[in-house]
Design an enzyme around this catalytic site. Sequence first.
Site, PDB file in Angstrom:
ATOM      1  N   ILE A  11       1.000  -0.730  -0.197  1.00 27.05           N
ATOM      2  CA  ILE A  11      -0.030   0.108   0.165  1.00 27.05           C
ATOM      3  C   ILE A  11       0.902   1.128   0.232  1.00 27.05           C
ATOM      4  CG2 ILE A  11      -1.667   1.778   1.522  1.00 27.05           C
ATOM      5  CD1 ILE A  11      -2.885  -1.626   2.193  1.00 27.05           C
ATOM      6  N   PHE A  14       2.329   1.840  -3.376  1.00 30.09           N
ATOM      7  CA  PHE A  14       1.486   2.700  -4.768  1.00 30.09           C
ATOM      8  C   PHE A  14       0.623   3.878  -4.519  1.00 30.09           C
ATOM      9  CE2 PHE A  14       2.649  -2.402  -6.397  1.00 30.09           C
ATOM     10  CZ  PHE A  14       2.955  -1.595  -7.394  1.00 30.09           C
ATOM     11  N   GLU A  15       0.183   3.736  -2.622  1.00 33.35           N
ATOM     12  CA  GLU A  15       0.045   4.965  -2.869  1.00 33.35           C
ATOM     13  C   GLU A  15       0.404   6.245  -2.467  1.00 33.35           C
ATOM     14  OE1 GLU A  15      -3.460   5.017  -2.795  1.00 33.35           O
ATOM     15  OE2 GLU A  15      -4.625   3.057  -2.517  1.00 33.35           O
ATOM     16  N   GLY A  16       2.091   6.103  -2.189  1.00 35.70           N
ATOM     17  CA  GLY A  16       2.650   6.943  -1.976  1.00 35.70           C
ATOM     18  C   GLY A  16       2.412   8.273  -0.322  1.00 35.70           C
ATOM     19  N   ARG A 143       0.480  -2.223  -9.757  1.00 39.63           N
ATOM     20  CA  ARG A 143      -0.215  -2.583  -8.494  1.00 39.63           C
ATOM     21  C   ARG A 143      -0.830  -3.457  -8.209  1.00 39.63           C
ATOM     22  NH1 ARG A 143      -3.075   1.250  -4.176  1.00 39.63           N
ATOM     23  NH2 ARG A 143      -3.077   0.280  -2.825  1.00 39.63           N
TER      24      ARG A 143
END
Length: 153
Positions: A11, A14-16, A143
């Site tokens: 998470i 990919f979310e940063g 992702r």
Amino acid sequence: MTPGPACVALIQQFEGCAKKQTDGSFIAYPDPGTGADPWTIGWGTTGADVKPGVVWTQQQCDDRLTKDLTSFASKVSAVLGAAQTSQHQFDALVSFAYNVGVGNLSSSTLLKLHKAKDFAGAQQQFGRWNKAAGKVLAGLTKRRAAEAALYGS
């Protein structure tokens, strides 16, 4: 089950923790896929309290991720019921739900196949969820590939 380190790492990868300001704070921004709702802050956090002008510290971003993961894990556990699920499968499903929502997971072929113990078929379903506003996004494609790999490991 609770999310493992692989879930959190996926998470966060990919979310940063996007839109960091020069003072170290983070500002809310519109969804990158749609350019509009939902507004997002920190590690992909959305909700009624996230809107234009909201600013959080790094600690607020981290604390909210922990809180949200606990909530998502509980909801994913509920939709899984008694289905046989490994830690990596659970982690991949929590990451997936964190991104697309528990409602989408609940009604997905991915979940139906998982519950039927067709794990190979379920793993292939991740790749179908790579669009936002009807457009294929490279970031979502990557992702979903990472989630599928984690699910199958």
